[in-house]
Design an enzyme around this catalytic site. Structure first.
Site, PDB file in Angstrom:
ATOM      1  CB  CYS A 178       6.059  10.322  -3.746  1.00 17.75           C
ATOM      2  SG  CYS A 178       6.984   9.769  -2.292  1.00 17.75           S
ATOM      3  CG  HIS A 223       8.261   6.147  -4.351  1.00 19.52           C
ATOM      4  ND1 HIS A 223       8.343   7.521  -4.506  1.00 19.52           N
ATOM      5  CD2 HIS A 223       7.669   5.682  -5.481  1.00 19.52           C
ATOM      6  CE1 HIS A 223       7.836   7.859  -5.675  1.00 19.52           C
ATOM      7  NE2 HIS A 223       7.419   6.767  -6.279  1.00 19.52           N
TER       8      HIS A 223
END
EC number: 3.4.19.12
Length: 924
Positions: free
Chosen positions: A326, A874
């Site tokens: 990510c 994230h």
């Protein structure tokens, strides 16, 4: 320094902490100097390693989270006398710690970060420490070569995990294999696992359940084949004619492995050169394709993201997460949606590729990025798997190989620099000797510096992203002034440093009527366990006669008690679960009683005799004097007292309904709040009457510290004394009758130490302005001692004062908010909310060049976000499509609309601004 010489058989009990330190230091120095490919390194939990480092050092705290070598830490002075570490316990690094894997292939938790969760030790160091302390499990990993020249060494902590799918038998198996192994070895192991004749087996790269390529180049490594973590490998068994029989095909069709009208055939390579994954080649052979057999339908094998858009808006294609990628996906999407780059890479940019630049990647990085950009802007919403791009990235920047989380800004910096060198229009860089300003006008000197820069660096990246700032150094002794004008690609702005962290703990009271509560306290990031206990003591108004026992809860057990007040708080992770137990102050002869609940875990179809008892809920804690004579009845009373806060109302208890759905049960959950909060819904219990549940109805098992059973007397009145061990574990078998009497729903899960989420209103009420961050960046300050300036007039190094000013601003201004802070003693992330303009970032007053006639106005069009802590969390991206002026959230493969009001958050990390045009204030 004392010299220590001894054999490896020496016991640590024979050595002082100083002797242990010197012994391990010398082993580490020798091992690190002789490391080579094929060596074995071992993972050891950061928590245990930190305890050992502090134990063997004597003067000041030491922390290994600074990226320095192992041997350096064995030379770092330590602090006060600490307790000798217990056995090595690596259970927090693996998924299942109940059994040690004798093959040393235990499944390591996927989100671990070196320096935060574990340390890598050479084999010699691990062997010595384990011979001294014992413990485990042993987690061995190989050293492999990496990088373009294959000369850089790295420990392969996460070997590839591949899913083997056997066709036509529809069998499957997961294997671990090094990415440096060959396709031949993968083929051999597949045949071995499924007991197949290798002559009638072929294997396919079956990424995304599509035949991506036939793996018939047996000498190619799995790394060169671009295989990804957890991807599928199709294992085909052929008949003597080299095809699947009709019966086999029918079986495969039923399992979705082949189309209904096809047999197993070689897939033709893509006929497109530039649109395929790595298909460009030149007479210079500067670009080598990574995979020849590419499925035409590969990019159409995934479902749509489901984004509903007006018309046929392009640019709403997501990127699949290949495993902790990510960080890469968010940065790529921001660059791809930079209009200047989107136009450039969709046109014929190949004539600008610099094939000879020794600082570049012979065009391969630019080609891989350009190909990915074209796919992301192509019609359709099918997410793209950026495998070819990641393979090129890892080849030229080995630090981004593997599947660990990385810093998105570091990736962005490397990518911009790499693209610049690949696309540098200057084929032969001239040597230029920069002149000193010597009192000349700033405008003249700035233009000269910029022309010199462009003479060596001229690319689309420079055109779009590079600006220029003025750097002024003043000697504190002779007042010599040195002015230079340097280029910049992005601005890294400092944030206000927060020295504290919030820690949430669930507090259990020794008061039989009090329910557990969650308390969040702020403590120093560099504090010790005693600081946390003191903060909790103040927050929960602890009585003089009480004390707190702090524990980490894991897998329904007390994983560790924080008995040493000097344990650093840095050893407590944000995703840990902590409990604090209020107990009466104990004497030296007190035994702690841990109550562990366990429930029958009967699976469907399982025989009654084989049903296992598994722990459930959160353990409870009490204490008893070793000298007291206890009867079986008194022990049962102790257990009932610990359970009494969770007793249901009498009406519910009488019904004995374990499936009660009263609102009290449904709401009995912990809330992670900023102040003390009683568990909602549960009524405070009336004073417990031990006669309500006879002792014979409780099924108890007592275990001492050595895991030996303590036999309870058969006669309830017969007295017994507890053993002298510090703790005794009481297992209570949870029955339907107990479920009817007690509601332990609130014990099922504890809140984490720190829960991440959207920025709270309180945090937004006093934001830090982006302008304040910029002013701090431009503020005059003295150089740090390690970066002193050589004054040409004094002919000595001086700690000069340095002042930065913006001089020339780029078309696209990239601003990096420095949320991650590093020091020798710690690493941390700043959660500060920064209030940044979306429409009118006005930098006019910050530009020192006063000859500019137009205001320096910028508008935000993209940003990356980071949620979570250091080395984990994230990344996402918020991007505004300029053709429809709407904001979207790019979360890997998922894309969704967001309101402009939701663009700002405390997670904002890298901001992308575009200069407004002269007319109308809109972006061009």
């Amino acid at each position: 320094m004392a010299e220590v010489s001894m054999g490896s058989s020496s016991s640590s009990t024979d050595l002082s902490p100083e002797e242990e330190r010197v012994f391990i230091r010398d082993i580490a120095i020798a091992a690190e100097a002789n490391s080579k490919e094929g060596d074995t390194f071992y993972l050891i939990t950061q928590r245990w390693w930190q305890e050992w480092i502090e134990y063997v050092n004597q003067d000041q705290p030491c922390n290994t989270n600074d990226g320095s070598s192992l041997s350096e830490h064995c030379d770092s002075p330590g602090s006060s006398t600490l307790k000798k570490p217990s056995r090595i316990d690596n259970s927090d690094l693996i998924y299942d710690s109940s059994l040690e894997d004798p093959s040393n292939t235990s499944e390591i938790i996927e989100t671990l970060q070196e320096g935060r969760d574990y340390v890598l030790l050479p084999q010699e160091v691990w062997n010595q420490l384990r011979s001294w302390y014992g413990g485990g499990p042993t987690l061995a990993r190989r050293v492999i070569s990496s990088g373009l020249s294959q000369t850089e060494l790295a420990v392969e902590v996460y070997p590839l995990r591949l899913q083997l799918l056997l066709m036509p038998k529809s069998d499957h198996s997961a294997i671990r294999i090094s990415k440096k192994e060959t396709i031949r070895e993968l083929h051999r192991r597949a045949c071995e696992i499924f007991d197949l004749d290798s002559e009638h087996v072929r294997i396919w790269d079956y990424y995304g359940h599509q035949k991506y390529s036939l793996m018939n180049d047996l000498d190619k490594t799995l790394d060169d084949a671009n295989l990804q973590m957890d991807q599928d490998i199709l294992v085909e068994v052929l008949d003597i004619n080299g095809t699947l029989s009709s019966a086999h095909i029918q079986s495969a069709q039923e399992n979705g492995l082949v189309d209904g009208d096809s047999t197993s055939i070689l897939i033709e390579p893509s006929k497109s050169s530039l649109a395929a994954a790595g298909g460009f080649s030149s007479s210079r052979n500067a670009f080598r394709t990574g995979s020849v057999e590419v499925s035409q339908s590969f990019d159409n094998t995934y479902s749509s993201t489901g984004v509903t858009t007006r018309g046929s808006t392009a640019g709403l294609t997501g990127l699949l997460n290949l495993g902790n990628t990510c960080f890469m996906n968010s940065a790529i999407q921001c660059l791809v949606h930079t209009p200047e780059f989107a136009s450039y890479f969709q046109e014929d940019y190949h004539q600008e590729i610099n094939w000879q630049n020794p600082l570049g990647m012979v065009g391969e990085l630019a080609l891989a990025f350009g190909d990915l950009l074209r796919k992301l802007w192509a019609p359709g919403r099918t997410p793209i798997a950026p495998r070819p791009f990641k393979a090129k990235l890892a080849r030229f920047a080995p630090q981004f190989s593997g599947y660990n989380q990385h810093d998105s800004q570091e990736l962005l910096a490397f990518l911009l620099d790499g693209l610049h060198e690949d696309l540098n229009r200057v084929k032969h860089k001239p040597y230029i000797n920069s002149r000193d300003a010597d009192g000349r006008p700033d405008e003249e000197v700035a233009d000269e510096f910029w022309k010199n820069h462009i003479a060596r660096n001229d690319s689309i990246i420079v055109d779009v992203c590079q600006g220029q700032y003025k750097s002024t150094l003043v000697c504190p002794i002779c007042n010599k002034v040195s002015v230079t004008f340097d280029p910049f690609m992005y601005l890294s702005l400092p944030l206000q440093f927060n020295t504290t962290r919030a820690i949430t703990v669930t507090v259990f009271s020794c008061d039989k009527t009090a329910l557990p509560s969650t308390i969040t306290v702020n403590v120093s990031k560099q504090g010790r366990c005693r600081d946390l206990i003191q903060a909790l003591t103040n927050a929960c108004s602890l009585k003089q006669s009480e004390e707190l026992k702090l524990a980490e809860i894991r897998n329904n057990f007390i994983h560790r008690l924080f008995e040493d007040p000097l344990i650093p708080l840095s050893s407590i992770k944000d995703d840990d679960h902590l409990a604090a137990y209020k107990l009466s102050k104990s004497s030296e002869n007190t035994t702690l009683l841990r109550l562990v609940l366990r429930r029958r875990d009967q699976k469907a179809g399982e025989r009654e005799s084989t049903v296992q008892l598994k722990p459930c809920g959160t353990p409870l804690l009490s204490s008893a004097s070793c000298g007291d004579a206890l009867t079986k009845g008194k022990i049962h009373c102790l257990v009932q007292n610990m359970l009494s806060p969770f007793r249901r109302e009498e009406s519910v208890g009488k019904k004995g309904n374990s499936d009660s759905s009263i609102p009290e049960r449904r709401s009995a959950r912990f809330n992670n709040t900023e102040e003390e909060d009683k568990v909602g819904g549960l009524k405070k219990a009336k004073k417990s009457n031990s006669s309500d549940l006879g002792a014979s109805k409780l099924s108890l098992q007592l275990i001492d510290e050595d895991n030996k059973t303590i036999n309870l007397p058969d006669n309830e009145a017969e007295a017994m004394k507890l053993p002298s061990s510090a703790t005794v574990t009481i297992y209570l078998d949870w029955t339907p009758e107990l479920s009817g009497m007690y509601d332990i729903t609130c014990l099922e899960s504890l809140p984490e130490v720190l829960k991440y989420g959207p920025t709270t209103k309180k945090a937004r009420s006093e934001p830090l302005s982006l302008y304040a961050c910029l002013e701090a960046f431009l503020r005059e300050e003295p150089l740090v001692p390690d970066e002193m300036w050589f004054c040409p007039q004094c002919n000595e190094r001086r700690q000069a004062s340095k002042k930065l000013d913006l001089w020339r601003l780029p078309e696209v201004l990239v601003i990096h908010l420095k949320r991650f802070s590093y020091s020798r003693s710690m690493k941390h992330k700043l959660e500060t909310f920064v209030n940044f303009p979306i429409h009118d970032l006005d930098l006019t007053k910050y530009v020192a060049n006063k000859n500019l006639s137009q205001p320096q106005l910028y508008e935000l069009y993209a940003l990356t976000n980071h949620y979570g802590g250091m080395g984990s969390g994230h990344y996402t991206a918020h991007i505004k499509l300029l053709d429809d002026s709407r904001w979207y959230n790019f979360d890997d493969s998922h894309i969704s609309h967001i309101n402009e009001d939701d663009v700002k958050s405390g997670a904002a990390y890298v901001l992308f601004y575009r200069r407004k045009s002269d007319a109308g204030g809109k972006m061009t």
